[in-house]
Design an enzyme around this catalytic site. Structure first.
Site, PDB file in Angstrom:
ATOM      1  CB  SER A   1     -55.626 -29.810  22.923  1.00 54.23           C
ATOM      2  OG  SER A   1     -54.284 -29.671  23.305  1.00 54.23           O
TER       3      SER A   1
ATOM      4  CD  GLU B   1     -33.982 -29.778  19.007  1.00 56.33           C
ATOM      5  OE1 GLU B   1     -33.466 -30.843  18.614  1.00 56.33           O
ATOM      6  OE2 GLU B   1     -34.542 -29.655  20.098  1.00 56.33           O
TER       7      GLU B   1
ATOM      8  CG  HIS C   1     -51.847 -26.426  20.916  1.00 60.90           C
ATOM      9  ND1 HIS C   1     -52.651 -25.466  21.509  1.00 60.90           N
ATOM     10  CD2 HIS C   1     -52.145 -27.601  21.534  1.00 60.90           C
ATOM     11  CE1 HIS C   1     -53.392 -26.048  22.456  1.00 60.90           C
ATOM     12  NE2 HIS C   1     -53.106 -27.336  22.482  1.00 60.90           N
TER      13      HIS C   1
END
Lengths: 282, 282
Positions: A144, A162, A186
């Protein structure tokens, strides 16, 4: 914390090569099989491993550090130590350099990559990690936030949902462990394709690497990696890009990127990131 | 429904070419400028336009149909009619074929693309739409579900937030208006990159086209389109794909796709979808 019996077993995937660097997309399995963590553990020396945990990305370093401490201890490491560094000056102190000195493996936890870089960046500890990596005396894994920091350029934040645009992604200097790569994590889980595309528009000299959860880019040679784990690794190669409107347009305007090469890689796939090509293995 | 004054004006973008087919990514602006709808209106003949609205994808066809009726009426169309077809047999009836016969433009609304295809697929109405398109006597626009149906193969449903896999996407036959394309819509807005990648793994003969909201693939020549609107169009070209593990792996297993060509296109970009290349315009 409970660790299931299955995490104490040997990893399912046989280790034929040590992985000096493992870049993990977050949320790696810690209960059922623990494949990625077990691979790290084996690469770092298995029962002979001395593992250092860097929990500095987390705002709860004691909790997060202890979680991995329990895991690696129960896997049977010879020694596990937590480098719970709370300010940048500490990362220059001899006591931590001495801890690092005996480590065969270092695991960098998740949290906030900006926090991690502000504590470790430019310190003697980071220099020594790089030195030990170069001399083949260390295996480094980061998950991560600990994955995000690997590149020279780092995605510090951003949005999804977006169209790709300059304002969709916040970029900062990373720790430069794998300078060629621009890592996002992720990846499909948090729908980060648009932000990685936006990052690559700003840094077309880098190779975009989007790693899904419980999935790992395991560097297995000079400039090569293989994919381990449950998800995919997305490679965005702008090496042949013929046009982008970055940075001519407004920060919120949609971006153009023409002629990207993209690979979706899954377990067992190998990639040569120096020469930017998939290594045919099947 | 209120329509602002600005939607009554000429579109901001000058029309140099008629767009015989407009594939809209959903949620096109209906209040401020209405660029895409105004471009459709102008392409269909402006003040001389006779527009047919097909609201069959919606479960509220009267409401949705009326919304576009108001819009095109206020833009100044000569005639606007709603083809509110409620069963497939109706789409073979002469009364609707006569309505279609006078149309210079047909607008297909959003809703559920499966519902749309079950009502229109294989009917005389669809045949006549295709005939009129081929003879240059019709402009066709479809938004959201009305965009999804354009290909020979259609994305009927799917998920986001997961690694690409066969089970991530549900594929069905589309209406085959643009057979070469495999269209997804609300693209970056609903984070659909993984599902379009999964669809392309199953149909590597097709060209993946992901259209963002308030964005349009405006076909402007024989096998070419340009991008209009606020977002991006993502082209996934598997023409040089060297490997995929589809369909050998389990339906839920992560997919591999090696050597895709991907373009992110924004307003003004043009693409030749027959020869699969960006047309250099800047």
């Amino acid at each position: 914390m409970l660790v299931s019996e299955s995490c104490l077993a040997e990893p399912d995937m046989l280790i034929s090569t040590q992985y000096p660097i493992m870049v993990v997309g977050g949320a790696e399995d810690k209960v059922n099989g623990c494949d990625i963590l077990a691979n790290f553990f084996a690469s770092a020396g298995g029962a002979g491993a001395s593992i250092g945990i860097i929990p500095c990305a987390s705002r709860e370093p004691a909790v997060v550090g202890d979680r991995y401490y329990q895991l690696f201890t129960q896997m049977g490491a010879k020694q596990v130590q937590i480098l719970d560094i709370r300010c940048p000056d500490e990362a220059n102190e001899l006591r931590w350099l001495e801890v690092l000195n005996v480590c065969t493996g270092v695991f960098v936890t998740g949290g906030d990559q900006l926090r991690l870089c502000s504590l470790i960046g430019g310190t003697a500890l980071l220099d020594q990690i790089k030195l030990k990596l170069r001399s083949g005396k260390l295996v480094l894994a980061g998950t991560s936030a600990g994955a995000a920091m690997m590149g020279e350029t780092m995605i510090a934040g951003g949005s999804s949902g977006e169209s790709p645009s300059q304002s969709l992604v916040e970029l900062m200097p990373g720790l430069g462990i794998l300078p060629e790569l621009l890592v996002d994590q992720h990846f499909h889980n948090r729908n980060r394709m648009a932000r990685l595309m936006s990052a690559i528009a700003a840094h077309p000299d880098k190779l975009g690497i989007g790693i899904d959860e419980d999935t790992c880019v395991a560097v297995d040679g000079v400039g090569t990696f293989q994919v381990l784990g449950k998800g995919t690794v997305t490679v965005i190669d702008p090496g042949s890009m013929t046009y982008t409107n970055h940075p001519q347009v407004l920060e919120t305007a949609p971006l153009s990127l023409h002629n990207l090469k993209v690979h979706i890689l899954s377990q067992g796939d190998r990639y040569d990131y120096r020469n930017r090509r998939v290594i045919a293995t099947r």
